[in-house]
Design an enzyme around this catalytic site. Structure first.
Site, short mmCIF file in Angstrom:
data_model
loop_
_atom_site.label_atom_id
_atom_site.label_comp_id
_atom_site.label_asym_id
_atom_site.label_seq_id
_atom_site.Cartn_x
_atom_site.Cartn_y
_atom_site.Cartn_z
CE LYS A 64 10.48 -16.73 -20.79
NZ LYS A 64 11.81 -16.32 -20.58
CB SER A 117 9.74 -15.29 -25.64
OG SER A 117 9.84 -15.82 -24.22
O1 OSB Z 1 14.49 -14.33 -19.91
O2 OSB Z 1 14.35 -13.99 -21.91
C1 OSB Z 1 13.89 -14.12 -20.81
C2 OSB Z 1 11.03 -11.39 -20.42
C3 OSB Z 1 11.16 -11.09 -19.33
C4 OSB Z 1 12.45 -11.48 -18.73
C5 OSB Z 1 13.17 -12.26 -19.16
C6 OSB Z 1 12.76 -12.96 -20.34
C7 OSB Z 1 11.74 -12.64 -21.01
C8 OSB Z 1 11.28 -13.17 -22.27
C9 OSB Z 1 10.49 -12.19 -23.19
O3 OSB Z 1 11.46 -14.12 -22.60
C10 OSB Z 1 11.02 -11.97 -24.64
C11 OSB Z 1 10.27 -10.93 -25.52
O4 OSB Z 1 10.45 -9.69 -25.01
O5 OSB Z 1 9.66 -11.26 -26.17
MG MG Z 2 15.93 -15.72 -20.90
#
Ligand code: OSB
Ligand code: MG
Length: 374
Positions: free
Chosen positions: A167, A139
């Site tokens: 994102k 991510s």
């Molecule tokens: O929306 O998936 C999400 C991290 C913190 C809060 C929300 C999200 C995320 C990530 C990170 O997308 C995913 C990961 O841990 O690599």
């Molecule tokens: Mg998410």
């Protein structure tokens, strides 16, 4: 077999760990990732759980502060000195505490770790996981420009990741996503808006439908399951819900309404591994795809995510990356590595299958509280 575990002690540790790089989403930037480590002791054995509440109420209304309060004042009293059977027993005990799923899930994880250590069985085995390695992706947070984003994505592809999530937020959506798609035409790519749009403003996302995305994650607000249904009707690309799914019932509503075609499961968000497994068990027979989300976990939470993702219905790659994508130094002795086929091995040792590094733990501790019986 029914294991009764007498809980002698519970320790809360508020941690702050520097990320290798800041992580930016539509709700803000995280440089040092906070969480609350939950430790439960029973007859000489220790179980660890990670409460994934963040410092700020952006992703969830919970924070490390509210979790600390709920853990200390409401959850500890119903488990300390008690004989706890399994996860269902724990869930019954915390039933009257409304919400606060991230806090509850941290304790449930610690109880699973304890039970696994006691029975000499891995969490994967206890949950009924079938794979010994799971498909993963990265991510990628918002970057300074589409150019730096493309460069970042390229670096992760060089490392062997086979699926990328980026994102997005208003003003940084179609341009960023098109740039990545243009640079990597065959990449398994998905986007996550973290609730940054309304049904009206989401019209600007229409061009995403032509970029062959695996899914569009949580474009609208947490409580907008119905509006997600309306939005899904305007897209061929599957919508995926994250923030909106807080219980197995929500999962059923979303499926029945046609609010999404895929669900991101996070044990924290739904109140524990047992609830995450229940959502999996609802979706799997329907052939409704789920995948394991992440919250920038330490080695503790990462071990838990890997075990969960080994269940047969987790058919899409998880947001579970190698340890070095997040932390230079982690609190577990074990570090998770990416295999060349974009998978990570599921721990096989009893419980979570990881050991805590006491010096690292000490170094990242902001506050610690020991709660004893009586
Ligand atoms: O929306 O998936 C999400 C991290 C913190 C809060 C929300 C999200 C995320 C990530 C990170 O997308 C995913 C990961 O841990 O690599
Ligand atoms: Mg998410």
């Amino acid at each position: 077999m029914r294991t009764l575990m007498k809980i002698d002690r519970m320790t809360l540790t508020h941690l702050s760990m520097p990320l290798v790089a800041p992580f930016e989403t539509s709700f803000g930037v995280t440089k040092d990732r906070e969480c609350v480590l939950v430790t439960v002791s029973s007859e000489g054995l220790v179980g660890y759980g990670e409460c994934v509440a963040e410092r700020d109420p952006g992703y969830s209304y919970e924070t490390t502060g509210t979790a600390w309060h709920v853990l200390k004042d409401f959850i500890a009293p119903v488990i300390l000195g008690e004989e706890i059977a399994e996860a269902a027993d724990f869930q019954r005990r915390v039933e009257r505490i409304r919400g606060h799923h991230l806090a509850k899930a941290g304790v449930e994880m610690a109880l699973w770790d304890l039970r696994g250590k006691r029975e000499g069985r891995s969490l994967r085995e206890l949950l009924g996981g079938e794979r010994d390695r799971v498909e993963v992706g990265v991510s990628v947070g918002l970057q300074a420009s589409p150019e730096t984003l493309v460069e970042r994505v390229g670096k992760y592809l060089d490392q062997g990741y086979g699926r990328i999530k980026i994102k997005i937020k208003p003003g940084r959506d179609v341009g960023d996503t098109s740039a990545v798609r243009k640079a990597f035409p065959h990449l398994r790519l998905q986007v996550d808006a973290n609730s940054a749009y309304t049904l009206e403003t989401a019209s600007s996302l229409a061009p995403l439908d032509d970029l062959s995305l695996l899914l569009i994650e949580q474009p609208l607000n947490e409580d907008d399951i119905w509006d997600h249904h309306k939005l899904q009707e305007r897209f061929h690309t599957p919508l995926c819900l994250d923030e909106s799914i807080l219980t197995p019932r929500h999962a059923r509503y979303a499926i029945e309404m046609g609010a999404c075609k895929i669900i991101n499961i996070k044990a924290g968000r739904v109140g524990g591994l047992s609830q995450a497994a229940a959502i999996h068990d609802l979706c799997h027979p329907l052939g409704f795809p789920v995948w394991c989300g992440g919250m920038l976990e330490t080695g503790i939470g990462r071990a838990s995510n890997l075990a969960l993702a080994s269940l047969p219905g987790f058919t899409l790659p998880g947001d579970i990356s190698a340890s070095d994508r997040y932390y230079k130094d982690d609190i577990t002795m074990e570090r998770f590595q990416l295999n060349p086929d974009s998978t990570i091995d599921v721990p096989a040792a009893p419980g979570l299958g990881v050991t805590v590094d006491p010096l690292a733990l000490e170094r990242f501790t902001l506050t610690r509280l020991d709660l004893d019986t009586g």
